[in-house]
Structure formats: C-alpha cells, structure tokens
Design a protein around this motif. Structure first.
Motif, PDB file in Angstrom:
ATOM      1  N   LEU A 102       0.833  -1.206   0.000  1.00  0.00           N
ATOM      2  CA  LEU A 102       0.000   0.000   0.000  1.00  0.00           C
ATOM      3  C   LEU A 102       0.865   1.252   0.000  1.00  0.00           C
ATOM      4  CD1 LEU A 102      -2.873   1.211   0.214  1.00  0.00           C
ATOM      5  CD2 LEU A 102      -2.649   1.053   2.712  1.00  0.00           C
ATOM      6  N   VAL A 103       1.880   1.283   0.856  1.00  0.00           N
ATOM      7  CA  VAL A 103       2.789   2.432   0.905  1.00  0.00           C
ATOM      8  C   VAL A 103       3.561   2.558  -0.409  1.00  0.00           C
ATOM      9  CG1 VAL A 103       4.831   3.385   2.054  1.00  0.00           C
ATOM     10  CG2 VAL A 103       2.981   2.413   3.414  1.00  0.00           C
ATOM     11  N   SER A 104       3.955   1.431  -0.988  1.00  0.00           N
ATOM     12  CA  SER A 104       4.688   1.454  -2.265  1.00  0.00           C
ATOM     13  C   SER A 104       3.824   2.024  -3.380  1.00  0.00           C
ATOM     14  CB  SER A 104       5.151   0.041  -2.631  1.00  0.00           C
ATOM     15  OG  SER A 104       6.026  -0.477  -1.648  1.00  0.00           O
ATOM     16  N   LEU A 105       2.562   1.630  -3.436  1.00  0.00           N
ATOM     17  CA  LEU A 105       1.645   2.181  -4.437  1.00  0.00           C
ATOM     18  C   LEU A 105       1.465   3.676  -4.247  1.00  0.00           C
ATOM     19  CD1 LEU A 105      -1.133  -0.582  -4.595  1.00  0.00           C
ATOM     20  CD2 LEU A 105       0.453   0.041  -6.425  1.00  0.00           C
ATOM     21  N   ALA A 106       1.375   4.113  -2.987  1.00  0.00           N
ATOM     22  CA  ALA A 106       1.234   5.541  -2.704  1.00  0.00           C
ATOM     23  C   ALA A 106       2.446   6.314  -3.204  1.00  0.00           C
ATOM     24  CB  ALA A 106       1.047   5.760  -1.204  1.00  0.00           C
ATOM     25  N   ALA A 107       3.642   5.765  -2.957  1.00  0.00           N
ATOM     26  CA  ALA A 107       4.863   6.439  -3.395  1.00  0.00           C
ATOM     27  C   ALA A 107       4.948   6.489  -4.918  1.00  0.00           C
ATOM     28  CB  ALA A 107       6.085   5.722  -2.815  1.00  0.00           C
ATOM     29  N   LEU A 108       4.578   5.403  -5.585  1.00  0.00           N
ATOM     30  CA  LEU A 108       4.607   5.375  -7.052  1.00  0.00           C
ATOM     31  C   LEU A 108       3.574   6.345  -7.636  1.00  0.00           C
ATOM     32  CD1 LEU A 108       4.985   1.525  -7.653  1.00  0.00           C
ATOM     33  CD2 LEU A 108       6.689   3.295  -8.140  1.00  0.00           C
ATOM     34  N   ALA A 109       2.409   6.419  -7.018  1.00  0.00           N
ATOM     35  CA  ALA A 109       1.369   7.330  -7.503  1.00  0.00           C
ATOM     36  C   ALA A 109       1.839   8.779  -7.452  1.00  0.00           C
ATOM     37  CB  ALA A 109       0.094   7.153  -6.674  1.00  0.00           C
ATOM     38  N   GLY A 110       2.625   9.114  -6.437  1.00  0.00           N
ATOM     39  CA  GLY A 110       3.104  10.480  -6.297  1.00  0.00           C
ATOM     40  C   GLY A 110       3.940  10.948  -7.468  1.00  0.00           C
ATOM     41  N   LEU A 111       4.624  10.021  -8.134  1.00  0.00           N
ATOM     42  CA  LEU A 111       5.448  10.404  -9.288  1.00  0.00           C
ATOM     43  C   LEU A 111       4.598  10.968 -10.421  1.00  0.00           C
ATOM     44  CD1 LEU A 111       7.936   7.387  -9.372  1.00  0.00           C
ATOM     45  CD2 LEU A 111       8.363   9.701  -8.509  1.00  0.00           C
ATOM     46  N   GLY A 112       3.348  10.515 -10.516  1.00  0.00           N
ATOM     47  CA  GLY A 112       2.468  11.004 -11.578  1.00  0.00           C
ATOM     48  C   GLY A 112       2.152  12.471 -11.446  1.00  0.00           C
ATOM     49  N   THR A 113       1.813  12.891 -10.239  1.00  0.00           N
ATOM     50  CA  THR A 113       1.501  14.314 -10.047  1.00  0.00           C
ATOM     51  C   THR A 113       2.769  15.153 -10.071  1.00  0.00           C
ATOM     52  OG1 THR A 113       0.181  15.853  -8.720  1.00  0.00           O
ATOM     53  CG2 THR A 113       1.561  14.298  -7.509  1.00  0.00           C
ATOM     54  N   ALA A 114       3.906  14.568  -9.702  1.00  0.00           N
ATOM     55  CA  ALA A 114       5.181  15.295  -9.803  1.00  0.00           C
ATOM     56  C   ALA A 114       5.507  15.610 -11.257  1.00  0.00           C
ATOM     57  CB  ALA A 114       6.308  14.476  -9.176  1.00  0.00           C
ATOM     58  N   ALA A 115       5.139  14.704 -12.163  1.00  0.00           N
ATOM     59  CA  ALA A 115       5.367  14.944 -13.593  1.00  0.00           C
ATOM     60  C   ALA A 115       4.383  15.960 -14.148  1.00  0.00           C
ATOM     61  CB  ALA A 115       5.250  13.631 -14.363  1.00  0.00           C
ATOM     62  N   PHE A 116       3.147  15.916 -13.673  1.00  0.00           N
ATOM     63  CA  PHE A 116       2.088  16.769 -14.230  1.00  0.00           C
ATOM     64  C   PHE A 116       2.260  18.244 -13.895  1.00  0.00           C
ATOM     65  CE2 PHE A 116      -1.856  19.079 -13.469  1.00  0.00           C
ATOM     66  CZ  PHE A 116      -2.492  18.976 -14.691  1.00  0.00           C
ATOM     67  N   HIS A 117       2.512  18.563 -12.638  1.00  0.00           N
ATOM     68  CA  HIS A 117       2.380  19.955 -12.177  1.00  0.00           C
ATOM     69  C   HIS A 117       3.342  20.952 -12.834  1.00  0.00           C
ATOM     70  CE1 HIS A 117      -0.347  18.459  -8.999  1.00  0.00           C
ATOM     71  NE2 HIS A 117      -0.775  19.701  -8.990  1.00  0.00           N
ATOM     72  N   PRO A 118       4.653  20.704 -12.871  1.00  0.00           N
ATOM     73  CA  PRO A 118       5.535  21.710 -13.505  1.00  0.00           C
ATOM     74  C   PRO A 118       5.237  21.908 -14.987  1.00  0.00           C
ATOM     75  CG  PRO A 118       6.812  20.197 -12.143  1.00  0.00           C
ATOM     76  CD  PRO A 118       5.446  19.611 -12.281  1.00  0.00           C
ATOM     77  N   GLN A 119       4.953  20.797 -15.714  1.00  0.00           N
ATOM     78  CA  GLN A 119       4.668  20.928 -17.135  1.00  0.00           C
ATOM     79  C   GLN A 119       3.355  21.676 -17.375  1.00  0.00           C
ATOM     80  OE1 GLN A 119       6.250  19.532 -20.558  1.00  0.00           O
ATOM     81  NE2 GLN A 119       5.266  21.488 -20.336  1.00  0.00           N
TER      82      GLN A 119
END
Length: 401
Positions: A102-119
């Motif tokens: 569960l924690v691993s999925l949460a950490a992986l999911a965070g990479l998606g929004t990290a990619a989205f916001h600056p662009q």
C-alpha cells in the motif's frame, strides 16, 4: 505594433480541469484512512501519516528536478502520462492487503503528479498572454477545488461499496488523460531557452535568502495542511462523527480554501505578496482554535473562514518565488508546489507520533498552531511593490517616453 500573444482560454480550461482531477487524486489517501482503521484497529496515526507522507514526498520532492528539466526542454506527454499513471496506482490501493505494498503504491502514484504539475503550470504560463498572474491563480484554484471534491465524492463511494471501489476511480483518470492527449497545447515554446545549470545555480544563490523564507513558509503551511487532511478524519472518527459528516466538514474547509486561494491572488495585487502571506497565515490560527473549542454552527463557520485564510496564500507563494527567480519559472513552481510541500509532508510523521502518544486532540492543537508560525517566518520575506503599483509605475514611465 501589438506583439501581445492571444490568451488561449480553451486549452487553459482543459489544463485546469486536469489540475482539478490531479489534486482530487492527491487528496485520495486521506479519505481512505477511517475505512482502513475500521478494517484494521491496529492501524495507528503513525501508520496513517507514513502512508500519506509516502505520496506527498514522491509527489513533491522530485518536482524541482522535473521543473529544471522542463525549463530546458518541455515534454508535452508528461501531463497525460502523469495523470494516467497516478490514476492506475491509486485505483489499486483498495484491493491490496499488505501495508508495505500500500505504501509502495502511494509512493509510485506520487510520481504522476510530480510529472504533471511543472509541465502543466508552464503550459498555462505560455498560453496566458499578458494575464499570467490571474490565470495561474485560476489554474491553482481549480486544483484546490479538486482537493475539496475529494471527501465529497470518495467517502460516499467507499461508504457504499467498500475500499474495493477504488478500482472504478481509474475511469476519470483515463478520460482526462485522453482529453490531454488530444487537446493539450502542441508546438508551444515550452522550454529550450533556460540558462545552463551554472546560471541556474547563480540565480538560486543570488535569491537564496528570499527563496529560503518562501520555502520555509510553504513547508510549515504544508505541514499544517497535510496534517489536517491526515489527522482530522481520524479525530472526527474518535469524536463519533460519521464518515459522511466528517467528509462534509473537510469539504467545507477545502472549498472555502479554494475560494480564498483565488481571492488571495487579487488581494496581493493590491496590497503586496508579503502582506497577504503574513496576515492570512497569522489570522488562520485563532480561527482554527475557535473552531476547535466551539460547537455547532459557530464552529462550522469558523472552520470555513480558517480554510479560506490558510489557503489564500497558496498561489501567491508560487508567484512570489517566480518573481524571485524570473528566468526559471518551472523550477520556481517545482520548488514551491513540490519541494517545500514535500518537506512538510515528511514532517507529518512527527504529528502522527504526537497523536499516538498524547492523543489526537493534542495533535490537532499542534497542527492549528502551525499557520501562525508560518506567518511569522513570512516576515523574513523580501518586500516588493504590489503588482498594481508596479504596473502603475510602468504606465507612467511609458507615458513619459
């Protein structure tokens, strides 16, 4: 000759809609916490804080890296791939039975929004013509509205169908990713003009004191904000408040916060970034404490006012950082929307420990003191003329010419 670039409202609207969904997903895990506690009575406040911080840290701490990369060379695909990636990872969280997974999925999911916001924020900047500040505030406000929708939509879903219902939440992610794939801006000058890394370091060094103050303000504010999203659902449950009633209170706080964030951009144009940031954060703490120590309608009203005050500086701190390093706007967005928030997300584990050792009420009380601390740190920010005053001076100078 008029060299102003036309404002592309349609594409900004699509990016803002995508931002709303991304931030709805960003408020996903806190809505699961009361249900995780019900399924597993050994699910402590510390475990809850670790779960939320895993997402917050990966979604935030790597954003400056994406920001620097995007200042050099824009990558359009990051907005739709990042959105879809986060939707897939979060949709799996309700069907796993291991806390580590569960924690691993949460950490992986965070990479998606990290990619989205600056662009996405860079795209909005390019598409906004001469209305950058107002339209960036609107873009940020859509994200805050998405945060507000999280409790309103997700809690009833989990209440009715259980945590296995997370699998259906992939659907809006797919739809918005397709919308971005086909309609996000193409052939825009999204990067390629940023200075070399040595020039970036020089820019950061020259503005280091101002950036340190801004980042510190955001980190403490983020700790308060993430703490509320994490601990308040558990606190409300301990007070025998139903999940639906608790979700309504959180939605109220986040909705008024979204409105406050939109108004804050306009107010800071008249009175200055620093005044808005310091004043709104310092006044947040007494408003939250009135909510904490009263009941009924008065308590609810003050919670709404406190949410508006807390988040009225949200977009203003982004603009303040971009004004500090104007040649590296995506990096500034990554530092403010990402890195500083990640520091706050990391510290939430300490708040979880306070809740386990001294009780959830003590943890909530500490959280409510943090906005005032952020406001006091804001006193160390550099004072700049209000945007309206700067535009007036420019107009006078042009008239003289």
């Amino acid at each position: 000759m008029n060299n102003k670039q036309p404002v592309q409202y349609g594409k900004i609207g699509i990016l803002s809609l995508a931002h709303m969904l991304n931030d709805l997903y960003s408020n996903y895990l806190p809505q699961m916490l009361p249900f995780l506690v019900a399924l597993n009575p050994g699910f402590t406040a510390t475990r809850a804080a670790i779960l939320v911080s895993a997402f917050t840290i990966t979604s935030s701490l790597v954003q400056p890296l994406f920001g620097y990369f995007l200042d050099r060379r824009g990558k359009r695909w990051l907005v739709h791939v990042g959105t879809l990636w986060m939707a897939v990872m979060l949709s799996l969280t309700g069907i796993v039975h291991s806390y580590v997974v569960l924690v691993s999925l949460a950490a992986l999911a965070g990479l998606g929004t990290a990619a989205f916001h600056p662009q996405a924020s860079t795209m909005v900047n390019v598409l906004s013509g001469d209305r950058k500040a107002v339209l960036l505030s609107a873009f940020v406000a859509f994200g805050n509205f998405g945060f507000a929708l999280g409790p309103l939509l997700l809690v009833p879903l989990f209440q009715a169908y259980g945590l296995h219902a997370t699998v259906v939440t992939i659907i809006p992610g797919i739809l918005v990713a397709l919308l971005l794939l086909f309609f996000a801006p193409r052939n825009q000058a999204l990067g390629g003009t940023a200075p070399e890394f040595s020039a970036v370091l020089h820019s950061l060094k020259s503005a280091s004191r101002e950036l340190l103050a801004i980042i510190s303000v955001i980190a403490v504010r983020s700790l308060a904000y993430t703490g509320m999203l994490t601990i308040l659902p558990l606190y409300f449950k301990s007070q025998n408040l139903s999940n639906i009633a608790a979700s309504h209170l959180l939605t109220l706080m986040l909705f008024t916060g979204a409105v406050g964030g939109l108004l804050g951009g306009f107010i800071s144009d008249y009175y200055g970034r620093k005044r808005l940031i310091v004043g709104s954060l310092i006044v947040s703490t007494p408003l939250f404490l009135v909510f904490f120590y009263t009941q009924g309608l008065i308590s609810t009203i003050f919670l709404g006012l406190a949410g508006a005050a807390l988040l009225s500086s949200f977009s203003v701190t982004i603009v303040a950082a971009q004004e500090a390093i104007p040649d590296n706007k995506a990096l500034a967005a990554g530092l403010t929307m990402g890195f500083a928030g990640g520091i706050g997300g990391l510290a939430i584990i300490l708040i979880g420990r306070i809740g386990d050792i001294w009780g959830l009420a003590a943890a909530v009380f500490v959280i409510f003191l943090l906005p005032a601390l952020a406001g006091l740190i804001g006193l160390f920010m550099k004072s700049r003329p209000a945007a309206r005053q700067q535009r007036g001076l420019q107009s006078v100078g042009e008239a003289k010419i």
